[in-house]
Enzyme design. Structure first.
Site, PDB file in Angstrom:
ATOM      1  N   HIS A   1       0.872  -1.178   0.000  1.00  0.00           N
ATOM      2  CA  HIS A   1       0.000   0.000   0.000  1.00  0.00           C
ATOM      3  C   HIS A   1       0.911   1.230   0.000  1.00  0.00           C
ATOM      4  CE1 HIS A   1      -3.218  -2.772   1.826  1.00  0.00           C
ATOM      5  NE2 HIS A   1      -3.500  -2.549   0.562  1.00  0.00           N
TER       6      HIS A   1
ATOM      7  N   GLU B   1       1.678   3.557   3.102  1.00  0.00           N
ATOM      8  CA  GLU B   1       2.113   2.952   4.369  1.00  0.00           C
ATOM      9  C   GLU B   1       3.639   2.969   4.419  1.00  0.00           C
ATOM     10  OE1 GLU B   1      -1.913   0.242   4.480  1.00  0.00           O
ATOM     11  OE2 GLU B   1       0.013  -0.770   4.561  1.00  0.00           O
TER      12      GLU B   1
ATOM     13  N   HIS C   1       3.151  -3.623   6.741  1.00  0.00           N
ATOM     14  CA  HIS C   1       2.151  -2.574   6.492  1.00  0.00           C
ATOM     15  C   HIS C   1       2.047  -1.662   7.705  1.00  0.00           C
ATOM     16  CE1 HIS C   1      -0.124  -4.415   2.980  1.00  0.00           C
ATOM     17  NE2 HIS C   1       0.759  -5.339   3.281  1.00  0.00           N
TER      18      HIS C   1
ATOM     19  N   GLU D   1       1.018  -5.495  10.614  1.00  0.00           N
ATOM     20  CA  GLU D   1       0.552  -4.105  10.661  1.00  0.00           C
ATOM     21  C   GLU D   1       1.301  -3.412  11.790  1.00  0.00           C
ATOM     22  OE1 GLU D   1      -1.707  -2.823   8.573  1.00  0.00           O
ATOM     23  OE2 GLU D   1      -2.684  -4.582   7.718  1.00  0.00           O
TER      24      GLU D   1
HETATM   25 ZN   LIG Z   1      -1.613  -2.088   4.093  1.00  0.00          ZN
END
Ligand SMILES: [Zn+2]
Length: 330
Positions: A62, A65, A155, A219
Protein backbone atom coordinates in the site's frame (compact mmCIF):
# COMPACT_ATOMS: atom_id res chain seq x y z
CA UNK A 1 28.09 10.82 5.37
CA UNK A 2 26.37 10.35 8.73
CA UNK A 3 24.26 7.24 9.47
CA UNK A 4 21.14 9.30 8.99
CA UNK A 5 22.30 10.70 5.63
CA UNK A 6 23.15 7.18 4.45
CA UNK A 7 19.71 5.90 5.48
CA UNK A 8 18.07 8.86 3.72
CA UNK A 9 20.01 8.14 0.52
CA UNK A 10 18.88 4.50 0.64
CA UNK A 11 15.31 5.65 1.34
CA UNK A 12 15.35 7.89 -1.75
CA UNK A 13 16.53 5.00 -3.92
CA UNK A 14 13.95 2.61 -2.41
CA UNK A 15 11.12 5.00 -3.19
CA UNK A 16 12.35 5.28 -6.79
CA UNK A 17 12.64 1.49 -6.98
CA UNK A 18 16.28 1.93 -7.97
CA UNK A 19 18.53 -0.55 -6.19
CA UNK A 20 21.57 -0.19 -8.43
CA UNK A 21 23.88 1.29 -5.77
CA UNK A 22 22.93 -1.26 -3.13
CA UNK A 23 23.29 -4.02 -5.72
CA UNK A 24 26.86 -2.85 -6.50
CA UNK A 25 27.75 -2.76 -2.83
CA UNK A 26 26.67 -6.38 -2.23
CA UNK A 27 28.09 -7.60 -5.55
CA UNK A 28 31.49 -6.14 -4.60
CA UNK A 29 31.27 -8.04 -1.32
CA UNK A 30 30.91 -11.34 -3.22
CA UNK A 31 27.13 -11.79 -3.24
CA UNK A 32 25.11 -12.64 -6.32
CA UNK A 33 22.63 -9.87 -6.96
CA UNK A 34 19.65 -9.69 -9.33
CA UNK A 35 17.35 -6.80 -10.12
CA UNK A 36 14.47 -8.65 -11.81
CA UNK A 37 12.05 -5.69 -11.85
CA UNK A 38 12.05 -2.06 -10.68
CA UNK A 39 11.77 -2.03 -6.90
CA UNK A 40 12.81 -5.66 -6.52
CA UNK A 41 16.21 -6.70 -5.21
CA UNK A 42 17.46 -10.25 -4.79
CA UNK A 43 20.70 -10.84 -2.88
CA UNK A 44 22.04 -14.31 -2.31
CA UNK A 45 25.29 -15.84 -1.13
CA UNK A 46 27.65 -17.60 -3.52
CA UNK A 47 26.23 -21.00 -4.58
CA UNK A 48 28.88 -23.09 -2.79
CA UNK A 49 27.77 -21.92 0.63
CA UNK A 50 25.30 -23.96 2.69
CA UNK A 51 21.60 -23.26 2.05
CA UNK A 52 20.38 -20.32 4.09
CA UNK A 53 16.95 -19.19 5.15
CA UNK A 54 15.23 -17.31 2.35
CA UNK A 55 13.59 -14.13 3.54
CA UNK A 56 11.14 -12.17 1.43
CA UNK A 57 10.62 -8.72 2.86
CA UNK A 58 7.89 -6.66 1.22
CA UNK A 59 7.01 -3.04 1.96
CA UNK A 60 4.84 -0.39 0.28
CA UNK A 61 2.27 -2.88 -1.04
CA UNK A 62 0.00 0.00 0.00
CA UNK A 63 1.69 3.16 -1.26
CA UNK A 64 0.81 5.37 1.72
CA UNK A 65 2.11 2.95 4.37
CA UNK A 66 5.54 4.43 4.64
CA UNK A 67 7.00 3.57 8.07
CA UNK A 68 8.11 0.07 6.96
CA UNK A 69 9.84 1.63 3.93
CA UNK A 70 11.79 3.94 6.25
CA UNK A 71 12.65 1.08 8.62
CA UNK A 72 13.84 -1.07 5.72
CA UNK A 73 15.97 1.79 4.38
CA UNK A 74 17.71 2.05 7.75
CA UNK A 75 18.29 -1.72 7.90
CA UNK A 76 19.69 -1.81 4.36
CA UNK A 77 21.99 1.14 5.06
CA UNK A 78 23.28 -0.76 8.11
CA UNK A 79 23.80 -3.96 6.11
CA UNK A 80 25.45 -2.13 3.22
CA UNK A 81 28.10 -0.97 5.70
CA UNK A 82 28.73 -4.60 6.68
CA UNK A 83 27.51 -6.85 3.80
CA UNK A 84 28.90 -10.03 5.40
CA UNK A 85 26.45 -9.47 8.25
CA UNK A 86 23.61 -10.54 5.92
CA UNK A 87 22.89 -14.18 6.79
CA UNK A 88 19.79 -14.88 4.70
CA UNK A 89 19.04 -14.97 1.01
CA UNK A 90 17.00 -11.83 0.66
CA UNK A 91 14.28 -10.76 -1.73
CA UNK A 92 13.25 -7.20 -1.08
CA UNK A 93 10.05 -6.02 -2.75
CA UNK A 94 8.93 -2.40 -2.75
CA UNK A 95 5.33 -2.97 -3.81
CA UNK A 96 3.37 -0.16 -5.39
CA UNK A 97 6.01 2.28 -6.66
CA UNK A 98 3.53 4.41 -8.63
CA UNK A 99 1.25 4.80 -5.59
CA UNK A 100 4.22 5.55 -3.28
CA UNK A 101 5.26 8.36 -5.63
CA UNK A 102 1.79 9.89 -5.35
CA UNK A 103 1.42 9.21 -1.61
CA UNK A 104 -1.68 7.09 -2.27
CA UNK A 105 -2.81 3.68 -1.04
CA UNK A 106 -3.25 2.55 -4.67
CA UNK A 107 -4.01 4.02 -8.08
CA UNK A 108 -6.59 1.76 -9.75
CA UNK A 109 -7.10 -1.26 -7.50
CA UNK A 110 -5.90 -2.50 -4.12
CA UNK A 111 -2.60 -4.29 -4.87
CA UNK A 112 -3.08 -6.51 -1.82
CA UNK A 113 -6.16 -8.11 -3.44
CA UNK A 114 -4.38 -8.99 -6.71
CA UNK A 115 -2.23 -11.94 -5.67
CA UNK A 116 -4.45 -14.42 -7.47
CA UNK A 117 -3.77 -15.85 -10.93
CA UNK A 118 -6.72 -14.12 -12.64
CA UNK A 119 -6.99 -10.85 -10.62
CA UNK A 120 -10.76 -10.64 -11.01
CA UNK A 121 -12.38 -8.12 -10.99
CA UNK A 122 -9.47 -5.70 -11.59
CA UNK A 123 -7.67 -7.64 -14.32
CA UNK A 124 -6.46 -4.68 -16.42
CA UNK A 125 -5.40 -2.42 -13.56
CA UNK A 126 -1.85 -1.15 -13.06
CA UNK A 127 -1.87 -3.07 -9.78
CA UNK A 128 -2.75 -6.39 -11.44
CA UNK A 129 0.24 -5.95 -13.75
CA UNK A 130 2.49 -5.09 -10.81
CA UNK A 131 1.22 -8.15 -8.88
CA UNK A 132 2.13 -10.30 -11.91
CA UNK A 133 5.68 -8.92 -11.90
CA UNK A 134 6.00 -9.43 -8.13
CA UNK A 135 4.62 -12.98 -8.33
CA UNK A 136 7.14 -13.80 -11.09
CA UNK A 137 10.06 -12.65 -8.94
CA UNK A 138 8.61 -14.44 -5.89
CA UNK A 139 8.25 -17.75 -7.77
CA UNK A 140 11.84 -17.45 -8.94
CA UNK A 141 13.08 -16.65 -5.42
CA UNK A 142 11.24 -19.53 -3.76
CA UNK A 143 11.84 -22.02 -6.62
CA UNK A 144 14.67 -24.01 -5.04
CA UNK A 145 13.56 -26.48 -2.36
CA UNK A 146 16.40 -25.69 0.09
CA UNK A 147 16.29 -23.49 3.14
CA UNK A 148 13.29 -22.32 5.13
CA UNK A 149 11.10 -19.75 3.37
CA UNK A 150 9.92 -16.69 5.25
CA UNK A 151 7.78 -13.82 4.06
CA UNK A 152 7.07 -10.71 6.10
CA UNK A 153 4.73 -8.26 4.37
CA UNK A 154 5.05 -5.02 6.31
CA UNK A 155 2.15 -2.57 6.49
CA UNK A 156 0.81 0.19 8.71
CA UNK A 157 -2.89 0.44 9.59
CA UNK A 158 -5.13 3.29 8.42
CA UNK A 159 -6.95 3.58 11.77
CA UNK A 160 -6.09 3.46 15.45
CA UNK A 161 -5.89 0.03 17.03
CA UNK A 162 -6.29 -1.42 20.51
CA UNK A 163 -3.12 -3.38 19.64
CA UNK A 164 -0.94 -0.80 17.84
CA UNK A 165 1.00 -3.61 16.19
CA UNK A 166 -0.70 -6.80 15.01
CA UNK A 167 -0.38 -9.50 12.37
CA UNK A 168 -2.60 -11.47 10.03
CA UNK A 169 -1.26 -15.03 9.80
CA UNK A 170 -2.59 -17.37 7.08
CA UNK A 171 -3.93 -20.58 8.69
CA UNK A 172 -1.70 -22.52 6.28
CA UNK A 173 1.25 -21.51 8.50
CA UNK A 174 0.93 -24.31 11.05
CA UNK A 175 2.71 -26.26 13.77
CA UNK A 176 6.36 -25.50 14.50
CA UNK A 177 6.51 -22.93 11.71
CA UNK A 178 3.61 -20.99 13.25
CA UNK A 179 5.29 -21.10 16.66
CA UNK A 180 8.54 -19.75 15.18
CA UNK A 181 6.61 -16.94 13.55
CA UNK A 182 4.72 -16.14 16.78
CA UNK A 183 8.04 -16.05 18.66
CA UNK A 184 9.37 -13.60 16.10
CA UNK A 185 6.18 -11.50 16.28
CA UNK A 186 6.50 -11.45 20.09
CA UNK A 187 10.05 -10.12 19.77
CA UNK A 188 8.78 -7.53 17.30
CA UNK A 189 6.31 -6.21 19.89
CA UNK A 190 3.18 -7.54 18.15
CA UNK A 191 0.15 -7.48 20.47
CA UNK A 192 -2.23 -9.69 18.48
CA UNK A 193 -2.15 -12.30 15.72
CA UNK A 194 -5.25 -13.13 13.69
CA UNK A 195 -5.32 -16.57 12.08
CA UNK A 196 -6.94 -16.03 8.71
CA UNK A 197 -8.50 -18.85 6.67
CA UNK A 198 -9.23 -16.71 3.58
CA UNK A 199 -6.62 -15.67 1.05
CA UNK A 200 -8.52 -12.52 -0.08
CA UNK A 201 -5.79 -12.21 -2.72
CA UNK A 202 -3.22 -10.97 -0.21
CA UNK A 203 0.50 -11.32 -0.82
CA UNK A 204 1.18 -13.17 2.46
CA UNK A 205 -1.57 -15.73 1.74
CA UNK A 206 -0.14 -16.22 -1.77
CA UNK A 207 3.30 -17.18 -0.41
CA UNK A 208 1.88 -19.34 2.41
CA UNK A 209 -0.39 -21.29 0.04
CA UNK A 210 1.91 -21.63 -2.96
CA UNK A 211 5.36 -21.87 -1.36
CA UNK A 212 4.64 -23.09 2.14
CA UNK A 213 6.28 -19.92 3.41
CA UNK A 214 6.25 -18.89 7.06
CA UNK A 215 4.38 -15.71 6.24
CA UNK A 216 2.25 -12.94 7.66
CA UNK A 217 0.94 -9.47 7.03
CA UNK A 218 2.35 -7.35 9.84
CA UNK A 219 0.55 -4.10 10.66
CA UNK A 220 3.07 -1.89 12.41
CA UNK A 221 1.41 1.22 13.85
CA UNK A 222 -0.32 4.03 11.96
CA UNK A 223 -0.09 5.55 8.49
CA UNK A 224 1.97 8.77 8.20
CA UNK A 225 3.65 10.76 5.41
CA UNK A 226 6.97 9.49 4.07
CA UNK A 227 9.81 10.99 6.09
CA UNK A 228 7.43 12.10 8.87
CA UNK A 229 7.18 8.81 10.72
CA UNK A 230 8.15 8.64 14.35
CA UNK A 231 10.09 5.38 14.23
CA UNK A 232 10.52 5.08 18.04
CA UNK A 233 7.40 2.87 18.45
CA UNK A 234 8.84 0.55 15.79
CA UNK A 235 12.14 -0.07 17.62
CA UNK A 236 11.24 -3.64 18.66
CA UNK A 237 10.10 -4.54 15.14
CA UNK A 238 13.24 -3.03 13.64
CA UNK A 239 15.48 -4.95 16.07
CA UNK A 240 13.62 -8.20 15.34
CA UNK A 241 14.00 -7.63 11.59
CA UNK A 242 17.71 -6.96 12.01
CA UNK A 243 18.05 -10.19 14.01
CA UNK A 244 16.34 -12.11 11.19
CA UNK A 245 18.56 -10.55 8.53
CA UNK A 246 21.77 -11.13 10.46
CA UNK A 247 20.89 -14.56 11.84
CA UNK A 248 21.19 -13.38 15.45
CA UNK A 249 18.89 -14.54 18.21
CA UNK A 250 15.76 -12.53 18.92
CA UNK A 251 14.95 -10.96 22.26
CA UNK A 252 11.97 -12.92 23.67
CA UNK A 253 8.81 -10.86 24.07
CA UNK A 254 5.23 -11.24 25.28
CA UNK A 255 3.43 -13.67 22.94
CA UNK A 256 0.72 -12.00 20.84
CA UNK A 257 -2.89 -12.83 21.74
CA UNK A 258 -4.41 -15.20 19.18
CA UNK A 259 -7.63 -14.42 17.35
CA UNK A 260 -9.67 -16.40 14.82
CA UNK A 261 -12.00 -15.03 12.16
CA UNK A 262 -15.67 -15.27 13.23
CA UNK A 263 -17.21 -13.64 10.16
CA UNK A 264 -16.17 -11.74 7.10
CA UNK A 265 -18.55 -9.05 5.88
CA UNK A 266 -18.56 -8.73 2.10
CA UNK A 267 -20.14 -5.62 0.65
CA UNK A 268 -23.03 -6.70 -1.60
CA UNK A 269 -24.70 -3.39 -2.45
CA UNK A 270 -24.08 0.35 -2.66
CA UNK A 271 -26.43 0.59 0.32
CA UNK A 272 -23.83 -1.02 2.64
CA UNK A 273 -23.62 0.99 5.89
CA UNK A 274 -21.55 0.36 9.01
CA UNK A 275 -23.56 0.68 12.22
CA UNK A 276 -20.80 2.56 14.07
CA UNK A 277 -18.63 5.63 13.55
CA UNK A 278 -16.17 5.34 10.66
CA UNK A 279 -13.21 6.10 12.92
CA UNK A 280 -13.74 3.17 15.32
CA UNK A 281 -10.40 1.52 16.17
CA UNK A 282 -9.27 -1.95 15.15
CA UNK A 283 -10.05 -4.61 17.81
CA UNK A 284 -12.98 -2.63 19.25
CA UNK A 285 -15.13 -5.14 21.20
CA UNK A 286 -18.79 -5.58 20.23
CA UNK A 287 -21.33 -7.59 22.29
CA UNK A 288 -23.48 -10.46 21.03
CA UNK A 289 -26.46 -9.28 18.99
CA UNK A 290 -25.01 -5.82 18.26
CA UNK A 291 -25.64 -4.50 14.76
CA UNK A 292 -22.40 -4.36 12.76
CA UNK A 293 -23.66 -3.24 9.36
CA UNK A 294 -26.68 -3.08 7.09
CA UNK A 295 -26.42 -4.10 3.45
CA UNK A 296 -29.69 -3.42 1.67
CA UNK A 297 -32.25 -5.56 3.47
CA UNK A 298 -29.60 -7.65 5.26
CA UNK A 299 -28.49 -6.97 8.84
CA UNK A 300 -25.08 -8.18 10.00
CA UNK A 301 -24.95 -8.81 13.75
CA UNK A 302 -22.39 -10.08 16.27
CA UNK A 303 -22.94 -13.83 16.73
CA UNK A 304 -20.34 -14.81 19.37
CA UNK A 305 -20.37 -13.52 22.97
CA UNK A 306 -17.82 -10.88 22.01
CA UNK A 307 -16.44 -10.12 18.56
CA UNK A 308 -13.78 -7.56 17.72
CA UNK A 309 -13.94 -5.47 14.56
CA UNK A 310 -11.00 -5.26 12.17
CA UNK A 311 -10.45 -3.22 8.97
CA UNK A 312 -13.98 -1.74 8.80
CA UNK A 313 -14.30 0.09 5.48
CA UNK A 314 -17.68 0.77 3.86
CA UNK A 315 -15.89 2.38 0.91
CA UNK A 316 -14.56 -0.83 -0.67
CA UNK A 317 -15.77 -2.03 -4.08
CA UNK A 318 -18.83 -4.29 -4.20
CA UNK A 319 -17.76 -7.90 -3.71
CA UNK A 320 -14.85 -6.93 -1.43
CA UNK A 321 -14.45 -7.31 2.31
CA UNK A 322 -15.91 -4.39 4.25
CA UNK A 323 -15.02 -5.67 7.74
CA UNK A 324 -13.57 -8.68 9.50
CA UNK A 325 -15.01 -9.82 12.84
CA UNK A 326 -12.62 -11.83 15.03
CA UNK A 327 -12.84 -13.73 18.33
CA UNK A 328 -10.22 -14.56 20.97
CA UNK A 329 -8.85 -18.10 20.52
CA UNK A 330 -8.08 -18.71 24.19
ZN1 LIG B 1 -1.61 -2.09 4.09
Amino acid sequence: MSERQKANAVLASLVRGDFSELADRFAQAGFTVHLPEPGILHIHAAPESVPRRRLLLSVGIHGDETAPIEITAQLLAQLAADPQGLRVDLLLVVGNLAAIEQGKRYLEADLNRQFEPDHLPAADSAEARRADAIMRATRQFFSSPEGQRWHLDLHTAIRSSFYPSFAIVPVQVEGAARQQLLDWLAAAGTGAAVLSPNSSGTYSAYTAINFNAVSCTAELGRVAQLGENDLAPFAAAQAALLALLTGSSIVPGTPPLLFAVAQELVKRSEGFKLAFAGNVGNFTAMPQGALIAQDGAQDHRVAAVTEYVLFPNAGVAIGQRAALMVVRCT
